[in-house]
Design an enzyme around this catalytic site. Structure first.
Site, short mmCIF file in Angstrom:
data_model
loop_
_atom_site.label_atom_id
_atom_site.label_comp_id
_atom_site.label_asym_id
_atom_site.label_seq_id
_atom_site.Cartn_x
_atom_site.Cartn_y
_atom_site.Cartn_z
N ARG A 62 12.60 13.94 52.02
CA ARG A 62 11.79 15.12 51.66
C ARG A 62 12.59 16.16 50.88
O ARG A 62 12.14 16.67 49.86
CB ARG A 62 11.22 15.73 52.95
N ASN A 92 5.09 23.42 66.47
CA ASN A 92 4.16 24.15 67.34
C ASN A 92 4.47 25.64 67.47
O ASN A 92 3.83 26.32 68.27
CB ASN A 92 4.09 23.51 68.73
N GLY A 95 3.36 23.22 53.78
CA GLY A 95 2.41 22.23 53.29
C GLY A 95 1.22 22.10 54.22
O GLY A 95 0.97 22.96 55.07
N ASP A 96 0.50 20.99 54.08
CA ASP A 96 -0.70 20.76 54.89
C ASP A 96 -0.39 20.69 56.38
O ASP A 96 -1.23 21.04 57.21
CB ASP A 96 -1.38 19.46 54.46
N GLY A 97 0.82 20.26 56.72
CA GLY A 97 1.18 20.12 58.13
C GLY A 97 1.11 21.43 58.90
O GLY A 97 0.62 21.47 60.04
N THR A 157 10.40 28.28 63.81
CA THR A 157 11.68 27.73 64.24
C THR A 157 11.60 26.28 64.67
O THR A 157 12.61 25.67 65.02
CB THR A 157 12.23 28.56 65.42
N ASN A 188 7.65 28.31 56.83
CA ASN A 188 8.40 27.18 57.38
C ASN A 188 9.64 26.98 56.51
O ASN A 188 9.54 26.47 55.39
CB ASN A 188 7.54 25.92 57.38
N PRO A 189 10.83 27.36 56.98
CA PRO A 189 12.03 27.29 56.14
C PRO A 189 12.47 25.87 55.83
O PRO A 189 13.29 25.66 54.93
CB PRO A 189 13.08 28.02 56.98
N ASP A 192 -4.10 14.50 58.81
CA ASP A 192 -3.71 15.63 57.95
C ASP A 192 -2.21 15.65 57.69
O ASP A 192 -1.56 16.70 57.66
CB ASP A 192 -4.14 16.96 58.58
#
EC number: 2.7.1.91
Length: 473
Positions: free
Chosen positions: A258, A129, A152-154, A126, A93-94, A448
């Site tokens: 963030r 989902n 991360g957890d996501g 991108t 996840n960039p 979560d």
């Protein structure tokens, strides 16, 4: 009166000190970046990257830099098939955390995997989902030894719920281990796993150990309990936490910081929420935990000894080649049956087990339930929680019990020192199932670490588990 004033001053001084430190570090980091950009020459200097491809050193745009890194990562040459020790499906996840996941993979993870002769297929997400859709439809998951996630957890939550949509979900969950390289600001699952083996809970130690495990040919995985979650319009698989009220607001409302503050965003928003405290009307229903004869185990295994398909085949042999009845049912029916005997009934007034059910309708400050020990690296939220155990550690704070805002500041500060559950206004109970019904507006329901759009959320422990990279031989 003097003691009260001093107490307020001391607590608020700690918060202001934290704020000043954080903002000071942020400003220094920004100034360093600006100086670096000013010192760079107008001439573009490009270097060959050790994964192959070229990186422009004077690239000033994050989007351009990410595009270059993605190109380098996707164009690398994998080790020869005949020499490989294993195969990973990698999700990057960039945009997670401070936005350094692509750089981490290109400069550290990828080269280490190459050196260990571990092949990998990379998916750079991108948007929301993306990982879910890949895992939901990918036909060749069986060829991989595991999944590696740089986020991360996501993203772990998204990946699990993509698998949940598959017909073979309950074969995949325990046999496709998940490795994590922390790139998000919330890394509760990873910290819970690493803390079991004594890793120091600071950013540097967690990253170093995570990298070591993720890229080692001797990596091992073990079980982490999985939970069934139902909302107004959807069912989920969960592994970490359910939040509403104070801590959910801190998590979600600080998302805007963030990239600039990283995990320090929680401290800043915690200070703001302590000063601007809210109450939330809701109904909490839960059933106290009872083991019911279920004894979970860690099920430790070597990640690269077998592929996912080989593990699935082994599990079928152990059950005499038969497929369980639940796997022949529809996903909806399977999920409805995916609970323990003591938690598969609706938690509502009128339930047949009413004498075991506790119902609280009141104004809450915070409701937070966790299934693992850590929600971040700054100390365990539920010190007694175990990875494979299927109990839910529920804590809540009622508005009428807090006294003053200083108590909330004390609560947030106490989390880091593992003393928050000892505070007299914090209620803590181990449960097998719980249900939250939101009566008043004003807070997020967070599962979560991800916001779910619902007025009702019901959580139940299950006998199922996922597998997570946890150690090396």
């Amino acid at each position: 009166m003097f003691i009260v004033v001093v107490t307020i001053f001391e607590n608020y001084t700690q918060w202001y000190s934290s704020l000043l430190t954080i903002f000071s570090l942020t400003i220094k980091r920004k100034l360093k970046t600006i100086r670096s950009m000013q010192d760079s020459t107008s001439k573009c200097t490009c270097t060959e990257h050790h994964m192959g491809g070229t990186i422009c050193c004077c690239c000033r745009s994050d989007a351009e830099e990410n595009e270059q890194l993605t190109s380098v990562i996707l164009s690398r040459k994998p080790p020869p098939q005949e020499q490989c020790r294993g195969n990973l499906l990698v999700f990057i996840n960039p945009n997670s955390g401070t936005g350094k996941s692509l750089e981490t993979f290109a400069n550290t993870v990828g080269p280490k995997l190459d050196k260990s002769l571990i092949r990998y297929e990379v998916v750079v997400t991108t948007g929301p989902n993306h990982a879910r859709n890949v895992l939901m439809t990918k036909a060749d998951l069986g060829k991989f030894n595991g999944v590696l996630i740089l986020s991360g957890d996501g993203l772990v939550f998204e990946a699990l719920n993509g698998i949940l949509c598959r017909e073979d979900a309950f074969r995949i969950f325990p046999t496709l281990p998940i490795g994590i390289v922390p790139s998000g600001s919330g890394n509760g699952l990873l910290c819970s796993v690493l803390s079991k083996y004594g890793t120091k809970m600071n950013e540097k130690s967690v990253m170093e150990r995570a990298l070591e495990i993720a890229t080692s040919p001797t990596a091992k995985a073990e079980s982490v309990a999985l939970y069934s979650v139902k909302t107004d319009n959807q069912s989920y698989a969960s592994f970490l936490s359910i939040g509403w009220g104070l801590m959910a607001d801190i998590d979600i409302d600080s998302e805007k910081w963030r990239k600039s503050l990283g995990h320090h965003r929680f401290t800043v928003m915690g200070f703001i929420r302590s000063c601007n405290l809210r109450s939330y009307k809701g109904r909490l229903t839960y059933r106290p935990y009872k083991p019911k004869g279920f004894h979970p185990s860690s099920n430790v295994f070597s990640v690269y000894e077998k592929t996912t398909q080989q593990r699935i085949d082994d599990s079928k042999v152990k059950t005499n080649g038969s497929v369980s009845d639940s796997e022949e049912e529809t996903m909806e029916t399977k999920f409805q049956n995916w609970t323990l005997p003591d938690s598969d009934e609706t938690l509502a007034v009128g339930s047949s087990d009413l004498e075991e059910t506790v119902v609280i309708e009141d104004n809450f400050v915070n409701i937070y339930a966790v299934t693992l020990s850590h929600i971040a690296a700054d100390g365990p939220f539920a010190p007694s929680a175990k990875l494979e155990d299927n109990r839910i550690h529920l804590s809540y704070i009622l508005w009428k019990d807090i006294g003053t805002r200083v108590n909330i500041a004390k609560y947030l500060l106490a989390i880091e020192h593992e003393t928050h559950l000892d505070l007299p206004f914090v209620k803590h109970v181990e449960v097998s199932s719980m249900k939250l019904e939101v009566i008043s507006e004003g807070s997020h329901v967070v599962l979560d670490g991800e916001v779910v759009d619902t007025k009702t959320i019901e959580v139940a422990s299950t006998k199922n588990h996922i597998s997570v990279f946890s150690s090396t031989a």
